[in-house]
Design a protein around this motif. Sequence first.
Motif, mmCIF file in Angstrom:
data_model
loop_
_atom_site.group_PDB
_atom_site.id
_atom_site.type_symbol
_atom_site.label_atom_id
_atom_site.label_comp_id
_atom_site.label_asym_id
_atom_site.label_seq_id
_atom_site.Cartn_x
_atom_site.Cartn_y
_atom_site.Cartn_z
ATOM 1 N N GLU A 60 0.785 -1.125 -0.055
ATOM 2 C CA GLU A 60 -0.169 -0.078 0.089
ATOM 3 C C GLU A 60 0.921 1.185 0.138
ATOM 4 O OE1 GLU A 60 -3.643 -0.384 2.625
ATOM 5 O OE2 GLU A 60 -2.958 1.185 3.411
ATOM 6 N N SER A 67 1.380 4.357 -2.798
ATOM 7 C CA SER A 67 1.364 5.891 -2.474
ATOM 8 C C SER A 67 2.786 6.468 -2.884
ATOM 9 C CB SER A 67 0.883 5.877 -1.183
ATOM 10 O OG SER A 67 -0.248 5.304 -0.791
ATOM 11 N N LEU A 94 -3.474 5.593 10.744
ATOM 12 C CA LEU A 94 -4.581 5.120 9.811
ATOM 13 C C LEU A 94 -4.072 5.175 8.554
ATOM 14 C CD1 LEU A 94 -7.864 6.036 11.228
ATOM 15 C CD2 LEU A 94 -6.760 3.625 11.390
ATOM 16 N N SER A 95 -3.181 6.063 8.152
ATOM 17 C CA SER A 95 -2.828 6.467 6.681
ATOM 18 C C SER A 95 -1.368 6.251 6.403
ATOM 19 C CB SER A 95 -3.313 8.014 6.278
ATOM 20 O OG SER A 95 -2.938 8.209 4.899
ATOM 21 N N SER A 149 0.014 7.164 3.656
ATOM 22 C CA SER A 149 0.034 8.141 2.473
ATOM 23 C C SER A 149 0.860 9.507 2.791
ATOM 24 C CB SER A 149 -1.246 8.503 2.132
ATOM 25 O OG SER A 149 -1.227 9.589 1.130
ATOM 26 N N PHE A 181 -0.768 12.423 2.092
ATOM 27 C CA PHE A 181 -1.557 13.046 3.087
ATOM 28 C C PHE A 181 -0.875 13.759 4.155
ATOM 29 C CE2 PHE A 181 -4.764 12.125 6.425
ATOM 30 C CZ PHE A 181 -5.541 13.462 6.336
ATOM 31 N N THR A 222 -0.238 17.054 2.627
ATOM 32 C CA THR A 222 -1.575 17.879 2.569
ATOM 33 C C THR A 222 -1.887 18.467 3.895
ATOM 34 O OG1 THR A 222 -2.503 16.358 0.930
ATOM 35 C CG2 THR A 222 -4.090 17.729 2.000
ATOM 36 N N LEU A 223 -1.600 17.743 4.926
ATOM 37 C CA LEU A 223 -1.705 18.262 6.266
ATOM 38 C C LEU A 223 -0.704 19.289 6.494
ATOM 39 C CD1 LEU A 223 -3.256 15.130 8.276
ATOM 40 C CD2 LEU A 223 -4.291 17.314 7.327
ATOM 41 N N LEU A 272 2.231 19.717 -9.018
ATOM 42 C CA LEU A 272 2.541 19.439 -7.712
ATOM 43 C C LEU A 272 1.100 19.579 -6.753
ATOM 44 C CD1 LEU A 272 5.655 20.812 -6.131
ATOM 45 C CD2 LEU A 272 5.176 18.472 -6.859
ATOM 46 N N THR A 273 0.282 20.491 -7.143
ATOM 47 C CA THR A 273 -0.800 20.512 -6.399
ATOM 48 C C THR A 273 -1.769 19.071 -6.432
ATOM 49 O OG1 THR A 273 -2.117 21.635 -8.281
ATOM 50 C CG2 THR A 273 -1.184 23.057 -6.679
ATOM 51 N N ILE A 279 -1.829 17.127 -3.561
ATOM 52 C CA ILE A 279 -2.846 17.486 -2.301
ATOM 53 C C ILE A 279 -4.563 17.593 -2.419
ATOM 54 C CG2 ILE A 279 -0.982 18.775 -1.041
ATOM 55 C CD1 ILE A 279 -1.670 21.367 -2.133
ATOM 56 N N ARG A 280 -4.755 16.783 -3.502
ATOM 57 C CA ARG A 280 -6.371 16.704 -3.814
ATOM 58 C C ARG A 280 -6.358 15.276 -3.244
ATOM 59 N NH1 ARG A 280 -7.708 15.872 -8.899
ATOM 60 N NH2 ARG A 280 -9.646 16.232 -8.290
ATOM 61 N N VAL A 281 -6.843 15.325 -1.864
ATOM 62 C CA VAL A 281 -7.308 14.087 -1.198
ATOM 63 C C VAL A 281 -8.468 13.345 -1.970
ATOM 64 C CG1 VAL A 281 -7.853 12.998 0.963
ATOM 65 C CG2 VAL A 281 -6.081 15.027 0.908
ATOM 66 N N GLY A 282 -8.257 12.080 -1.967
ATOM 67 C CA GLY A 282 -9.393 11.256 -2.443
ATOM 68 C C GLY A 282 -8.998 10.786 -3.854
ATOM 69 N N SER A 283 -8.293 11.441 -4.496
ATOM 70 C CA SER A 283 -8.116 10.868 -6.012
ATOM 71 C C SER A 283 -6.652 10.889 -6.241
ATOM 72 C CB SER A 283 -8.646 11.816 -6.949
ATOM 73 O OG SER A 283 -8.441 11.647 -8.181
ATOM 74 N N LEU A 326 -3.302 28.493 -5.836
ATOM 75 C CA LEU A 326 -3.347 27.530 -4.775
ATOM 76 C C LEU A 326 -1.842 27.552 -4.242
ATOM 77 C CD1 LEU A 326 -4.937 25.509 -2.880
ATOM 78 C CD2 LEU A 326 -3.965 23.877 -4.231
ATOM 79 N N GLU A 380 -14.544 11.149 -11.226
ATOM 80 C CA GLU A 380 -13.820 11.102 -10.207
ATOM 81 C C GLU A 380 -14.679 11.014 -8.989
ATOM 82 O OE1 GLU A 380 -9.901 13.733 -10.407
ATOM 83 O OE2 GLU A 380 -11.034 14.249 -8.734
ATOM 84 N N TYR A 401 -8.763 23.350 3.605
ATOM 85 C CA TYR A 401 -7.985 23.792 2.470
ATOM 86 C C TYR A 401 -8.052 25.393 2.500
ATOM 87 C CZ TYR A 401 -7.923 19.302 -0.003
ATOM 88 O OH TYR A 401 -7.486 18.202 -0.466
ATOM 89 N N LEU A 414 -10.605 21.155 -3.331
ATOM 90 C CA LEU A 414 -9.662 20.266 -3.986
ATOM 91 C C LEU A 414 -10.046 18.688 -3.905
ATOM 92 C CD1 LEU A 414 -6.191 21.623 -2.654
ATOM 93 C CD2 LEU A 414 -7.319 21.975 -4.967
ATOM 94 N N SER A 415 -10.905 18.368 -3.004
ATOM 95 C CA SER A 415 -11.328 16.983 -3.038
ATOM 96 C C SER A 415 -12.670 16.677 -3.441
ATOM 97 C CB SER A 415 -10.676 16.451 -1.676
ATOM 98 O OG SER A 415 -11.292 15.129 -1.568
ATOM 99 N N SER A 455 -13.959 13.770 -2.601
ATOM 100 C CA SER A 455 -14.059 12.445 -1.734
ATOM 101 C C SER A 455 -15.036 12.772 -0.491
ATOM 102 C CB SER A 455 -12.718 12.206 -1.368
ATOM 103 O OG SER A 455 -12.813 10.952 -0.422
ATOM 104 N N PHE A 495 -13.158 11.794 2.479
ATOM 105 C CA PHE A 495 -12.409 12.639 3.181
ATOM 106 C C PHE A 495 -13.130 13.531 4.008
ATOM 107 C CE2 PHE A 495 -9.290 16.393 2.870
ATOM 108 C CZ PHE A 495 -8.448 15.812 3.916
ATOM 109 N N ARG A 534 -9.153 5.684 6.517
ATOM 110 C CA ARG A 534 -7.902 5.486 6.289
ATOM 111 C C ARG A 534 -7.303 6.332 4.813
ATOM 112 N NH1 ARG A 534 -6.249 0.565 4.924
ATOM 113 N NH2 ARG A 534 -4.032 1.297 5.346
ATOM 114 N N VAL A 535 -6.955 7.547 4.894
ATOM 115 C CA VAL A 535 -6.957 8.304 3.689
ATOM 116 C C VAL A 535 -5.724 7.860 2.987
ATOM 117 C CG1 VAL A 535 -6.209 10.576 3.060
ATOM 118 C CG2 VAL A 535 -7.898 10.439 4.833
ATOM 119 N N GLY A 536 -5.672 7.673 1.707
ATOM 120 C CA GLY A 536 -4.529 7.486 1.048
ATOM 121 C C GLY A 536 -4.768 6.125 0.223
#
Lengths: 416, 416
Positions: free
Chosen positions: A139, A143, A334-335, A337, A340, A343-344, A392-393, A396-400, B95, B139, B303, B334-335, B337, B340, B397-399
């Motif tokens: 996993e 990532s 939990l992650s 990634s 992620f 992103t944070l 690069l952005t 930081i698009r979480v979920g995809s 962004l 998506e 965001y 951005l997301s 999801s 998320f 569980r993001v990512g």
Amino acid sequence: MPADFLIEHADVVATCAGPAPRRGRAQRDIGAVRDGAIAARDGRILFVGPHEALAARVSVAPGAVRVDARGCTVVPGFVDAHTHLVYAGDRLDELQQRLAGATYAEIAAAGGGIGRTVAATRAASEDDLVRAARARLDEMAASGTTTCEVKSGYGLATEVELRQLRAIRRLDAEHPIDLVPTFLGAHDVPAEYRSRPDDYVALVIDEMIPRVAAAALAEWCDVFCEVGAFTPAQATAVLRAGARAGLKPRIHADELASSGGARVAAEVGARSADHLIFVDEPAADALARAGVCAVLLPTAALYLKLGRYAPARMLIDREVPVALGTDVNPGAGLSSSMAFAITLACFAMDMTLEEALIAATLNAAWSLDRAATVGSLEVGKLMDAVLMEGDLTSLIRVGSSPIRTVIKRGRLVVGG
Amino acid sequence: MPADFLIEHADVVATCAGPAPRRGRAQRDIGAVRDGAIAARDGRILFVGPHEALAARVSVAPGAVRVDARGCTVVPGFVDAHTHLVYAGDRLDELQQRLAGATYAEIAAAGGGIGRTVAATRAASEDDLVRAARARLDEMAASGTTTCEVKSGYGLATEVELRQLRAIRRLDAEHPIDLVPTFLGAHDVPAEYRSRPDDYVALVIDEMIPRVAAAALAEWCDVFCEVGAFTPAQATAVLRAGARAGLKPRIHADELASSGGARVAAEVGARSADHLIFVDEPAADALARAGVCAVLLPTAALYLKLGRYAPARMLIDREVPVALGTDVNPGAGLSSSMAFAITLACFAMDMTLEEALIAATLNAAWSLDRAATVGSLEVGKLMDAVLMEGDLTSLIRVGSSPIRTVIKRGRLVVGG
């Protein structure tokens, strides 16, 4: 020497090249090359630069793999500087209870918490540990992580700590991701030593560290310095004993309160101080003077609902090099990634995207003493890279996930 | 009537069944069925319950699709209660500047911000808008969303607002996801009306709303009530005019400050008040009394780096039904999801996982007046569902997406 692997016509290659660690303003320098190319042979980089310069600089071997990177951004493979990847069991049921309002103390009283993972890990065979962690490593690779640190610390008994470290060694050998092993016998005081924690510290120092060092099973020695875990004096004793045995120091510091961990890191010359949610300005200055890297784990702060994050801006402003990790663990990690974590880092810790990228690559590599071989796209380093669609952005698009291809030592781990 | 579609032996089916909206303690009731099964025909649910009861209740048509859900949790298809999905251009460069420290005012002064999206959208054809949004819808579907609200509001001129709404209608017809159209002409005061905002409000009321209603292009009327956008008095006038024309009211409220938006929602009887980051307790009580749903958008708060989130616990404690949305938009949305949004609902807004699931399904459906057909797995509703590997915690569980199969009206949109 002809190249056997090429990345061609990337919109941007963010090389992250240059001296490590990167600190202060320099942490923003990602060495972006437009219409970039990379060539490698036998898993090592031969060329990084503008595509138009490629042909004059390298020839191409018959049968070489050529990755068309148009529309993509290429970054170094991510380096995860802090994980607890090897353990048995999971504690997802507790997570749901915690979200429903149960406190950690209530969960622990019902037989949950870290003690439950320790019991499961003690009962697990080395094969069990390898099997469970392998899926997590797959996993992580998907990532974009190509190097990661992994700690022991769920045995809290000599043989089980050694078993965890042997599992890490096997995983390093068999999995494309490179693992960096850390001995964390001083992760918690086990139940059987609850009334006499100094005896447990003595066990760590007198028995565990010598055994770990003799078997060359770890490169680093870590300790959880926190109220309720180990005091600054105990942490110092463990890290100094580790250093004498050849295990380089790193430390869990100031995660839940200002517990003195950052000061210990500076005093013993640790390579990294991790978490640092409650670090203050004088301690940050001490870290900067001692050349300690701050390994920040914003995912942990979120999942633990701490309501605050490490003061990344303050640390960077005070010239502390900042790295990132995921803190993967069976409780709230939990992650896995790194995207992620980035992103944070950007949106909850106010770092720039460029600073966060350096933190997830070059500085993380430096925090693990691997900056000579990974963490940036430079001639002579390993051909470890992530190819993502868009700029690069997209990271930081979480979920995809924008990650299309992951390359480790010149081989396609994802994509292709 | 034999079933043509079955989900069999799910570890758990979280039906979310029961009356809508769910509020207070009842927002935790997800109606979990162990070893669950679902049967459907022609896209409608015929049976939901324990697998052992399936055979006695429904027969199976030849050629039926049977999904083996062992090891999986099944939840209703997600309902995204708030998006700005249809627009032209993107603002990812801004962004990156914003993350590097540029203020919104600086970006706007350099020709950026919402004005840039308005210019791009005005220049785009209906086909352009459809094409750009289609990729975003794909998506969303992959993330488990099967119904979503979509707003106009990047035209800010009658013909362009109508064009956006026509694009939404086309997307609803051609894409598996069902779209719920909202007219948001009062999203911002366009540059050409900057010195005379009341004239723009008059345009919205006297020209846009009648045209939108006459063409039956929207079901809802929304307004951005905020300092710098529209005052409570202007918002009230717009929403009342919309209601007279048959467009049901919803509102952007108290996103950046306590701006009076929640009170407007209660006074005009809006179905939803969205954002609510700065809502206070008296306003929450007014929402509860008026039966207004709080649509919370924690992804937007992250965001936008607002440093705080809507007080979800306070709203739930005061019996306001809470729903979730992603706020997909070209600035900071951005997301797409919903998983998320659920993750942040749990860890940044202190909701339980069960509350967050109801917020992302049944309550979101109710906020869009769709609870009779979607939002829960109940006999007679649409066969819209998400099948994820593992238990409910896998959603947060993001990512690493646990979503294996997405079903819309009994057809496999993802997986299969």
